[in-house]
Design a protein around this motif. Sequence first.
Motif, PDB file in Angstrom:
ATOM      1  N   UNK A 166      -2.120   1.461  -5.053  1.00 13.16           N
ATOM      2  CA  UNK A 166      -1.450   0.554  -5.994  1.00 13.16           C
ATOM      3  C   UNK A 166      -1.724  -0.878  -5.550  1.00 13.16           C
ATOM      4  N   UNK A 167      -2.180  -1.713  -6.460  1.00 13.96           N
ATOM      5  CA  UNK A 167      -2.516  -3.098  -6.097  1.00 13.96           C
ATOM      6  C   UNK A 167      -4.018  -3.324  -6.045  1.00 13.96           C
ATOM      7  N   UNK A 168      -4.797  -2.220  -6.053  1.00 15.90           N
ATOM      8  CA  UNK A 168      -6.258  -2.356  -6.089  1.00 15.90           C
ATOM      9  C   UNK A 168      -6.729  -1.993  -7.503  1.00 15.90           C
ATOM     10  N   UNK A 169      -7.368  -2.967  -8.162  1.00 15.62           N
ATOM     11  CA  UNK A 169      -7.878  -2.693  -9.515  1.00 15.62           C
ATOM     12  C   UNK A 169      -9.223  -1.984  -9.421  1.00 15.62           C
ATOM     13  N   UNK A 170     -10.104  -2.526  -8.592  1.00 19.77           N
ATOM     14  CA  UNK A 170     -11.379  -1.852  -8.348  1.00 19.77           C
ATOM     15  C   UNK A 170     -11.983  -2.332  -7.033  1.00 19.77           C
ATOM     16  N   UNK A 171     -12.976  -1.577  -6.576  1.00 17.00           N
ATOM     17  CA  UNK A 171     -13.524  -1.895  -5.258  1.00 17.00           C
ATOM     18  C   UNK A 171     -15.017  -1.583  -5.229  1.00 17.00           C
ATOM     19  N   UNK A 222     -17.733  -2.622   4.773  1.00 16.41           N
ATOM     20  CA  UNK A 222     -17.103  -3.802   4.168  1.00 16.41           C
ATOM     21  C   UNK A 222     -16.608  -3.415   2.775  1.00 16.41           C
ATOM     22  N   UNK A 223     -15.383  -3.846   2.435  1.00  9.94           N
ATOM     23  CA  UNK A 223     -14.880  -3.602   1.074  1.00  9.94           C
ATOM     24  C   UNK A 223     -14.719  -4.926   0.339  1.00  9.94           C
ATOM     25  N   UNK A 224     -15.188  -4.936  -0.899  1.00  7.80           N
ATOM     26  CA  UNK A 224     -14.962  -6.089  -1.771  1.00  7.80           C
ATOM     27  C   UNK A 224     -14.031  -5.589  -2.875  1.00  7.80           C
ATOM     28  N   UNK A 225     -12.886  -6.271  -3.012  1.00  8.80           N
ATOM     29  CA  UNK A 225     -11.822  -5.720  -3.847  1.00  8.80           C
ATOM     30  C   UNK A 225     -11.364  -6.691  -4.924  1.00  8.80           C
ATOM     31  N   UNK A 226     -10.970  -6.111  -6.040  1.00  4.10           N
ATOM     32  CA  UNK A 226     -10.318  -6.900  -7.095  1.00  4.10           C
ATOM     33  C   UNK A 226      -8.871  -6.433  -7.132  1.00  4.10           C
ATOM     34  N   UNK A 227      -7.965  -7.420  -7.086  1.00  2.00           N
ATOM     35  CA  UNK A 227      -6.539  -7.076  -7.003  1.00  2.00           C
ATOM     36  C   UNK A 227      -5.932  -6.837  -8.387  1.00  2.00           C
ATOM     37  N   UNK A 228      -4.902  -6.005  -8.356  1.00  2.58           N
ATOM     38  CA  UNK A 228      -4.051  -5.844  -9.535  1.00  2.58           C
ATOM     39  C   UNK A 228      -2.800  -6.622  -9.156  1.00  2.58           C
ATOM     40  N   UNK A 229      -2.691  -7.893  -9.583  1.00  7.61           N
ATOM     41  CA  UNK A 229      -1.610  -8.742  -9.068  1.00  7.61           C
ATOM     42  C   UNK A 229      -2.078  -9.449  -7.818  1.00  7.61           C
ATOM     43  N   UNK A 230      -1.215  -9.448  -6.773  1.00  9.16           N
ATOM     44  CA  UNK A 230      -1.513 -10.219  -5.570  1.00  9.16           C
ATOM     45  C   UNK A 230      -2.322  -9.378  -4.569  1.00  9.16           C
ATOM     46  N   UNK A 231      -3.344  -9.975  -3.905  1.00  9.14           N
ATOM     47  CA  UNK A 231      -4.110  -9.201  -2.909  1.00  9.14           C
ATOM     48  C   UNK A 231      -3.209  -8.616  -1.820  1.00  9.14           C
ATOM     49  N   UNK A 232      -3.504  -7.409  -1.389  1.00  9.44           N
ATOM     50  CA  UNK A 232      -2.711  -6.741  -0.345  1.00  9.44           C
ATOM     51  C   UNK A 232      -3.120  -7.253   1.030  1.00  9.44           C
ATOM     52  N   UNK A 233      -2.192  -7.155   1.971  1.00  7.42           N
ATOM     53  CA  UNK A 233      -2.510  -7.470   3.373  1.00  7.42           C
ATOM     54  C   UNK A 233      -3.432  -6.379   3.911  1.00  7.42           C
ATOM     55  N   UNK A 234      -4.264  -6.733   4.895  1.00  5.45           N
ATOM     56  CA  UNK A 234      -5.153  -5.745   5.513  1.00  5.45           C
ATOM     57  C   UNK A 234      -4.373  -4.543   6.058  1.00  5.45           C
ATOM     58  N   UNK A 235      -3.227  -4.829   6.699  1.00  6.57           N
ATOM     59  CA  UNK A 235      -2.439  -3.742   7.293  1.00  6.57           C
ATOM     60  C   UNK A 235      -1.939  -2.760   6.238  1.00  6.57           C
ATOM     61  N   UNK A 236      -1.580  -3.305   5.088  1.00  2.81           N
ATOM     62  CA  UNK A 236      -1.085  -2.441   4.011  1.00  2.81           C
ATOM     63  C   UNK A 236      -2.219  -1.534   3.525  1.00  2.81           C
ATOM     64  N   UNK A 237      -3.396  -2.123   3.390  1.00  2.00           N
ATOM     65  CA  UNK A 237      -4.555  -1.329   2.970  1.00  2.00           C
ATOM     66  C   UNK A 237      -4.841  -0.224   3.974  1.00  2.00           C
ATOM     67  N   UNK A 238      -4.890  -0.607   5.256  1.00  2.00           N
ATOM     68  CA  UNK A 238      -5.188   0.368   6.319  1.00  2.00           C
ATOM     69  C   UNK A 238      -4.206   1.522   6.300  1.00  2.00           C
ATOM     70  N   UNK A 239      -2.915   1.154   6.173  1.00  2.00           N
ATOM     71  CA  UNK A 239      -1.881   2.198   6.195  1.00  2.00           C
ATOM     72  C   UNK A 239      -2.082   3.153   5.020  1.00  2.00           C
ATOM     73  N   UNK A 250     -13.527  -5.075   7.354  1.00  2.00           N
ATOM     74  CA  UNK A 250     -13.541  -6.396   6.723  1.00  2.00           C
ATOM     75  C   UNK A 250     -13.327  -6.170   5.239  1.00  2.00           C
ATOM     76  N   UNK A 251     -12.319  -6.871   4.677  1.00  2.00           N
ATOM     77  CA  UNK A 251     -12.015  -6.730   3.256  1.00  2.00           C
ATOM     78  C   UNK A 251     -11.999  -8.103   2.604  1.00  2.00           C
ATOM     79  N   UNK A 252     -12.644  -8.212   1.470  1.00  2.00           N
ATOM     80  CA  UNK A 252     -12.713  -9.490   0.758  1.00  2.00           C
ATOM     81  C   UNK A 252     -12.182  -9.286  -0.659  1.00  2.00           C
ATOM     82  N   UNK A 253     -11.275 -10.188  -1.068  1.00  2.00           N
ATOM     83  CA  UNK A 253     -10.711 -10.095  -2.420  1.00  2.00           C
ATOM     84  C   UNK A 253     -11.429 -11.087  -3.314  1.00  2.00           C
TER      85      UNK A 253
END
Length: 491
Positions: free
Chosen positions: A410-415, A430-447, A461-464
Amino acid sequence: MNLYALLYERFAAAFDRPALALHGGGDGSGSVTWTYGDLDRASAGFATALRRRGVAPGDRVLVQVPKSPEAVALYLGVLRCGGVYVPLNTAYTEREVAFFSGDASPRVVVGAEVDGPLGVDIDALRSEAPAQDAEPTIEPRDDDDLAAICYTSGTTGRSKGATITHHNLTSNALALHRIWGFEPGDVLLHALPIFHVHGLFVALHTAFLNASKVLFLPKFDAAEVRRLLPEATVLMGVPTFYSRLLAEPGFGSADCESIRLFVSGSAPLTEAVFGDFRARTGHRILERYGMTEAGMITSNPLNGERVAGTVGFPLPDVEVRAVGEDGAEVPAGEVGTLEIRGPNLFAGYWGLPDKTAAEMRGDGFFVTGDLASVDGEGRVTLVGRDKDLIIAGGFNVYPKEVEDRLDEIAGVAESAVIGAPHADLGEGVVAVLVAEGKPLEDDTLRAALDAGLARYKHPRRCFWVDELPRNAMGKVQKNVLRERYRDAYDG
Ligand code: MCA
Ligand code: AMP
């Protein structure tokens, strides 16, 4: 012939000699040595225990256990009883294991999922057949009978089980034993994981055919490998082993006096590492090329010239050709997709005849997905891949699988997931991400990823971005992203 019967033939006269030696502390305390006799008896015990649990020839035994002598004996036990060994990376999460278990429909699952009805702990399994009761039989097997299924990730994000026959393994092991010049007294330093082709088949089979002592490390640790090098004659590793040894202060020729052969594979060895290693130690690392579906395919020569940036010549009885988009072989020296044929070639993807057919040519050649040139002498140079694959520290990561997990969050539109140069691992995810709303913190993504994706596959490494670059067909332009983020790790 059952592969175990061949190995047995070679080491039966060495029952009282060391097979696997585990080193404890620097003073030798806590050291354990298994002789070839120990290995034979323990594997007979496992074979008996598995038979009692209903494993018949052809039945799959799924195994996710830490590296240990018992795990090696279990592998040999599965071969002995005619079972099909299905090894899994110990880093796989429950979700990943559930897929493999569903796909392989095993009779017994060792280690992973021990709570399930098929599951058993490796120690419990061993105790089910006390050594004195073990029936020391070896189930006869035909060349085409399966010995193992090794999963390899697929471009579609779904792993495929490569079915590997006894003949695939015996022919490859015998060829490597010969061309790498194994001789009495060779000692193999083993620091690779034993759930992949490199550490399980290439390293152990050649050593066992030679009745060699194997210095068996639980995992790669540069200082520990360096400490043990003087007791060894052969080391096999992924390129990261060699770059990490070079990073050890003072590492050089004095550390390598007893070594006759350093082998590298599973990922490209850079000319820089090859050159530095040669300058520091006087050794030219022997680079070879392989694939789960085909074991070892090419190797630089033991005695001829080992050329940096090339993977050498096809193994005996293995044929290679580089073909163009029209399917015709390209002239010597030109780049094409590498196709191969030989006794090492697997029997197909488990339960996926269409996928197998899609990668096989009518004349029996297999399409590797690697881009290469073959020169007039037959020497192969890999130049890239036409499959969307990242190799990090010798482990394969398929972008599609990582993208699928990211897109579920939830929060990732596409990657879009790509590989970027990484000094230690060769490539990093490396992930390049488009957010759904506000970009997530790296820790949230990892979890969120932790729930279903082994950690070595995680993007570090993640780039929004606002949007992903696409071509006129709407396809994400990964080459644009690879260029844009090429300094993600080493910038
Ligand atoms: C560990 N980590 C990795 C990798 N290994 N991340 C990316 N790529 C990796 N290869 C992560 C862990 O998840 C962990 O993250 C953190 O790094 C530390 O874990 P540790 O186990 O201490 O890692 P390491 O000791 O630094 O391991 C690096 C390694 C190891 C020694 C290069 O990955 C390795 O032994 N690779 C060999 C792979 C191999 O055998 N390939 C052969 C495939 P966190 O802390 O977040 O959890 S067979 C094949 O390809 C064909 C047939 C062929 O030709 O051989
Ligand atoms: P796997 O699916 O783990 O068996 O990985 C096989 C792939 O690893 C091959 O198709 C190659 O792309 C790559 N590979 C193996 N050995 C080498 C090597 N020496 N140099 C470059 N790539 C390699």
